[in-house]
Design an enzyme around this catalytic site. Structure first.
Site, PDB file in Angstrom:
ATOM      1  N   VAL A 286      43.956  72.134  64.475  1.00  0.00           N
ATOM      2  CA  VAL A 286      42.708  72.519  63.824  1.00  0.00           C
ATOM      3  C   VAL A 286      41.623  71.624  64.393  1.00  0.00           C
ATOM      4  CG1 VAL A 286      43.693  73.486  61.708  1.00  0.00           C
ATOM      5  CG2 VAL A 286      43.246  71.044  61.833  1.00  0.00           C
ATOM      6  N   SER A 287      40.387  72.096  64.362  1.00  0.00           N
ATOM      7  CA  SER A 287      39.315  71.386  65.062  1.00  0.00           C
ATOM      8  C   SER A 287      38.809  70.143  64.347  1.00  0.00           C
ATOM      9  CB  SER A 287      38.139  72.332  65.316  1.00  0.00           C
ATOM     10  OG  SER A 287      38.562  73.389  66.142  1.00  0.00           O
ATOM     11  N   THR A 288      38.925  70.092  63.013  1.00  0.00           N
ATOM     12  CA  THR A 288      38.408  68.946  62.272  1.00  0.00           C
ATOM     13  C   THR A 288      39.398  68.549  61.184  1.00  0.00           C
ATOM     14  OG1 THR A 288      37.289  70.238  60.566  1.00  0.00           O
ATOM     15  CG2 THR A 288      36.028  69.783  62.578  1.00  0.00           C
TER      16      THR A 288
END
Length: 198
Positions: A9-11
């Site tokens: 996931v990006s964050t």
């Protein structure tokens, strides 16, 4: 043969549950599910790098979708080559059955996989570009409405107006005015450029 799952996931705020459920459905052992909470712009991610060291020829890697591997067109292509050719593992992209290196190992199967990979890699990078453009447009629209974007600046020191005028009139150097205001020279200049004197 070991089975691995790679989840990204990006964050830190984003939720990986959907990808984790997909890995469990493929019966990937919990200990072999590697999770990165980091942007897909490159492959300098701790768990991805750990996976590269662990995998051996004949192992199988599951990823939910190609954009979970990454969002940089050329780097996705390069990592796919490293994983399948150099490392000798199979990859299965759960959301795209055509990208399953266990099947279609003949010339036509490899050709189809390569084309699909190129198209999906392009789509992943294009989406990254679109996300950046939408963010920039959103920030510009917010600024046009007078909404502040970014960190709220610290209040100016009480003596800023005095030292700003001293500096503008040439009676003080920028370094001296900044020091008297308790600011870094670069901060003083930045705030002075945007200051409207009282």
């Amino acid at each position: 043969m070991e089975i691995y799952g790679y989840v990204r996931v990006s964050t830190k705020e984003q939720n990986e549950d959907r990808q984790m459920i997909a890995m469990r459905e493929q019966q990937v052992p919990e200990k072999n599910i590697l999770l990165d909470k980091q942007s897909g712009k490159d492959f300098d991610r701790p768990m991805y790098q750990r996976m590269l060291k662990k995998i051996k020829p004949g192992d199988l890697l599951y990823i939910k979708s190609i954009d979970r591997l990454g969002r940089n067109y050329e780097e996705i292509q390069e990592q796919w080559r490293i994983l399948t050719k150099e490392k000798g593992i199979d990859i299965c992209v759960i959301d795209m059955p055509l990208l399953d290196t266990r099947r279609g190992k003949d010339l036509v199967g490899t050709f189809v996989s390569d084309i699909v990979l190129q198209v999906l890699s392009f789509v992943a990078e294009n989406e990254r570009t679109n996300i950046r453009q939408r963010q920039a447009e959103g920030i510009a629209a917010a600024k046009a409405r007078g909404v502040w974007c970014g960190r709220i600046p610290a209040p100016l020191p009480d003596n800023f107006d005095y030292w700003y005028k001293q500096w503008k009139s040439g009676e003080s150097t920028c370094a001296n005015a900044a020091r008297e205001c308790g600011m870094a020279v670069s901060s003083f200049r930045y705030r002075a450029d945007r200051y409207e004197p009282v």
